[in-house]
Design a protein around this motif. Structure first.
Motif, short mmCIF file in Angstrom:
data_model
loop_
_atom_site.label_atom_id
_atom_site.label_comp_id
_atom_site.label_asym_id
_atom_site.label_seq_id
_atom_site.Cartn_x
_atom_site.Cartn_y
_atom_site.Cartn_z
N ILE A 1 5.67 3.06 2.23
CA ILE A 1 4.54 3.72 2.88
C ILE A 1 3.45 3.96 1.85
O ILE A 1 3.69 4.56 0.80
N TRP A 2 2.26 3.48 2.15
CA TRP A 2 1.08 3.74 1.32
C TRP A 2 0.29 4.85 1.99
O TRP A 2 -0.19 4.70 3.12
N VAL A 3 0.18 5.99 1.31
CA VAL A 3 -0.56 7.15 1.81
C VAL A 3 -1.84 7.28 1.00
O VAL A 3 -1.80 7.33 -0.24
N HIS A 4 -2.97 7.36 1.69
CA HIS A 4 -4.25 7.49 0.99
C HIS A 4 -5.01 8.72 1.44
O HIS A 4 -5.13 9.00 2.63
N ILE B 1 3.48 14.42 3.57
CA ILE B 1 3.82 13.48 2.49
C ILE B 1 5.21 13.79 1.95
O ILE B 1 6.04 12.90 1.73
N ARG B 2 5.48 15.06 1.75
CA ARG B 2 6.78 15.48 1.21
C ARG B 2 7.91 15.08 2.15
O ARG B 2 8.98 14.61 1.72
N ALA B 3 7.69 15.26 3.47
CA ALA B 3 8.72 14.87 4.43
C ALA B 3 8.96 13.37 4.43
O ALA B 3 10.10 12.91 4.47
N LEU B 4 7.88 12.57 4.39
CA LEU B 4 8.03 11.12 4.37
C LEU B 4 8.73 10.65 3.09
O LEU B 4 9.52 9.70 3.11
N ALA B 5 8.45 11.34 1.99
CA ALA B 5 9.04 10.93 0.71
C ALA B 5 10.54 11.16 0.67
O ALA B 5 11.23 10.60 -0.20
N ARG B 6 11.07 11.97 1.57
CA ARG B 6 12.52 12.19 1.60
C ARG B 6 13.28 10.96 2.09
O ARG B 6 14.45 10.77 1.76
N THR B 7 12.60 10.13 2.88
CA THR B 7 13.30 9.01 3.50
C THR B 7 12.72 7.65 3.12
O THR B 7 13.31 6.63 3.45
N HIS B 8 11.55 7.63 2.48
CA HIS B 8 10.90 6.36 2.17
C HIS B 8 10.30 6.40 0.77
O HIS B 8 9.98 7.46 0.24
N ARG B 9 10.15 5.21 0.20
CA ARG B 9 9.41 5.09 -1.06
C ARG B 9 7.92 5.18 -0.75
O ARG B 9 7.41 4.43 0.08
N LEU C 1 5.68 8.28 12.35
CA LEU C 1 5.34 7.55 11.12
C LEU C 1 6.59 6.88 10.54
O LEU C 1 6.52 5.74 10.06
N ARG C 2 7.69 7.57 10.59
CA ARG C 2 8.93 6.97 10.08
C ARG C 2 9.33 5.76 10.92
O ARG C 2 9.80 4.75 10.38
N GLN C 3 9.16 5.85 12.21
CA GLN C 3 9.46 4.71 13.07
C GLN C 3 8.58 3.52 12.71
O GLN C 3 9.06 2.38 12.62
N LEU C 4 7.29 3.78 12.51
CA LEU C 4 6.37 2.69 12.17
C LEU C 4 6.73 2.06 10.83
O LEU C 4 6.48 0.88 10.60
N ALA C 5 7.31 2.87 9.94
CA ALA C 5 7.71 2.35 8.63
C ALA C 5 9.07 1.68 8.66
O ALA C 5 9.55 1.20 7.64
N GLY C 6 9.70 1.68 9.84
CA GLY C 6 10.94 0.93 9.96
C GLY C 6 12.20 1.73 9.91
O GLY C 6 13.24 1.20 9.52
N SER C 7 12.14 3.01 10.30
CA SER C 7 13.37 3.79 10.34
C SER C 7 13.36 4.67 11.56
O SER C 7 12.30 5.06 12.05
N PRO C 8 14.52 5.05 12.08
CA PRO C 8 14.58 5.90 13.27
C PRO C 8 14.17 7.32 12.91
O PRO C 8 14.19 7.72 11.76
N PRO C 9 13.78 8.12 13.93
CA PRO C 9 13.44 9.52 13.67
C PRO C 9 14.63 10.32 13.17
O PRO C 9 15.78 9.99 13.46
N ASP C 10 14.37 11.32 12.38
CA ASP C 10 15.40 12.17 11.80
C ASP C 10 15.53 13.42 12.65
O ASP C 10 14.63 14.26 12.67
N PRO C 11 16.66 13.61 13.39
CA PRO C 11 16.79 14.75 14.28
C PRO C 11 16.83 16.08 13.54
O PRO C 11 16.61 17.13 14.12
N ASN C 12 17.12 16.06 12.23
CA ASN C 12 17.20 17.30 11.47
C ASN C 12 15.90 17.61 10.74
O ASN C 12 15.86 18.56 9.96
N MET C 13 14.85 16.80 10.95
CA MET C 13 13.61 16.95 10.22
C MET C 13 12.77 18.04 10.84
O MET C 13 12.52 18.04 12.03
N GLY C 14 12.32 18.99 10.01
CA GLY C 14 11.36 19.99 10.43
C GLY C 14 10.00 19.60 9.92
O GLY C 14 9.64 18.43 9.90
N ASN C 15 9.28 20.60 9.42
CA ASN C 15 7.94 20.30 8.91
C ASN C 15 7.92 20.08 7.42
O ASN C 15 6.87 20.07 6.81
N GLY C 16 9.08 19.87 6.81
CA GLY C 16 9.11 19.57 5.39
C GLY C 16 9.14 20.82 4.56
O GLY C 16 9.00 20.75 3.38
#
Length: 405
Positions: A42-45, A59-67, A390-405
């Motif tokens: 994921i490229w975040v700008h 950003i912090r939440a996405l970084a838990r599951t993706h580079r 966003l995680r789905q678009l990056a190629g992974s399923p949603p995380d049911p345990n994910m809050g707001n990071g």
């Protein structure tokens, strides 16, 4: 075609400037240091510090599951993201060669832009490679919309290529749709700047908080009005405490002299004090501590004509909010808080009366604080669904345990 041709000419000229040593920043913007560009899913700008800071929970939440690779247009923004422990660099310029080199190296599966940057060549390059594009916290003022409306062949294709967009407010969403945003690209609205305050764990109500008043981020002329009100109310409520958290710490000596002239015994935070009936908070970086200690908050910059400061930090800490008439910087926010009974407009003549009412009725002050927290939570929104998408678009399923990071 005209834009691309001009960008190509500019890139050639900039490459000549970037060749000598000492042009590391420009070399990054032109992606001439491809050996140093990390790959990422994921490229975040974000443009700079403000945008990246507001989106940090996402950003912090996405970084838990993706580079993640974070880019910014400014060195300060880049360095701040690097300080979070994330790979970060300056963003490639919107020129063909730099974009191609950058994307060849990174090979992202998703590109996420924060707030409002629309680059035609970047948009086209990502689309040509089949990389989904998302914008979060998107802003579009009426003035900007009017300018873009004169360039429909530029903004229209950029918006139509977006897979997902979360607007910051209803007005921005309406204006973006009018400029070409597809109906199916809409995500729940999210005000990124409110995510961090909404994530604050509010303090437990207590009698000490009920008896403590915070004057937050005050300016010249405001401290005198606050002192007048505090001294008057304290005659009826001897345990009343005041924290004067001034906006500019270099004014500490000036405010200390004012307290001395009034015969007020006080402690000074810059001298190590933290208690007393009056605390002059003349340091930086401790505002959360003062919000947590105070059940009632007068927001500074609103009695003096400074446009007012943010009400969301005291709202996050469940403080009853008082404010002056000058709140143009956050007019919509204060209107919502006033309407919900979470904030009360005052002036120098009425401050004493409203302060006495709240000190005399702690339950009413607590209700105001809870109402302020409720307005904040409602306006901030829940980033969970957006992060899942966003995680789905990056190629992974949603995380049911994910809050707001």
């Amino acid at each position: 075609m005209i834009y691309r041709a001009g960008a190509t000419i500019i890139e050639k000229a900039l490459r000549l400037r970037a060749l000598p040593r000492g042009q590391d920043g420009l070399r990054q913007r032109l992606a001439l240091d491809v050996a140093l560009v990390p790959s990422a899913e994921i490229w975040v700008h974000g443009a700079s510090v403000g945008e990246l800071t507001s989106a940090r929970p996402v950003i912090r939440a996405l970084a838990r599951t993706h580079r993640i690779l974070v880019t910014a247009n400014s060195v300060t923004g880049r360095d701040m993201a690097a300080g979070w422990g994330l790979p970060a660099r300056l963003a490639p310029l919107d020129v063909p060669g730099a974009l191609a080199r950058f994307l060849d190296a990174v090979q992202p599966r998703l590109q996420v832009t924060i707030e409002a940057e629309f680059w035609p060549l970047r948009s086209q390059a990502l689309a040509d490679r089949g990389i989904p594009q998302a914008v979060i916290g998107a802003r579009m003022s009426q003035r900007s919309a009017n300018r873009w409306a004169r360039l429909p062949r530029m903004i229209g294709p950029v918006l139509r290529r977006l897979t997902a967009l979360s607007a910051q407010d209803p007005g921005s969403e309406v204006r973006l749709r009018a400029l070409g945003l597809p109906q199916g690209a809409g995500l729940p609205r999210l005000d990124l700047k409110l995510l961090s305050p909404a994530g604050v764990v509010p303090p437990v109500p207590s009698p000490d908080r009920d008896r403590t008043v915070l004057a937050a981020s005050t300016h010249d002329g405001e401290e005198a009005a606050v002192l007048d009100a505090w001294m008057a109310v304290r005659q009826r409520h001897p345990g009343l405490r005041l924290i004067l958290a001034i906006r500019h710490p270099p004014r500490g000596d000036q405010v200390a002299a004012l307290l001395d002239r009034r015969g007020v015994v006080f402690e000074r935070r810059s001298a190590g004090g933290a208690g007393g009936d009056v605390l002059l908070a003349d340091t930086m970086g401790e505002m959360d501590r003062w919000y947590a200690a105070s059940g009632i908050c007068l927001v500074g910059g609103s009695m003096a004509d400074r446009g007012g400061h943010t009400p969301w930090e005291p709202a996050a800490h469940c403080a009853a909010i008082l404010h002056g008439p000058h709140v143009g910087n956050f007019a919509d926010a204060y209107a919502a808080l006033d309407g919900a009974g979470a904030a009360q407009p005052v002036d120098a003549a009425t401050l004493t009366g409203h302060l006495a009412r709240l000190i005399g009725d702690p339950a009413a002050a607590r209700r105001m604080g809870q109402a302020a927290r409720g307005v904040l939570a409602d306006r901030a929104g829940d980033p969970g669904a957006l992060i899942d998408r966003l995680r789905q678009l990056a190629g992974s399923p949603p995380d049911p345990n994910m809050g707001n990071g």
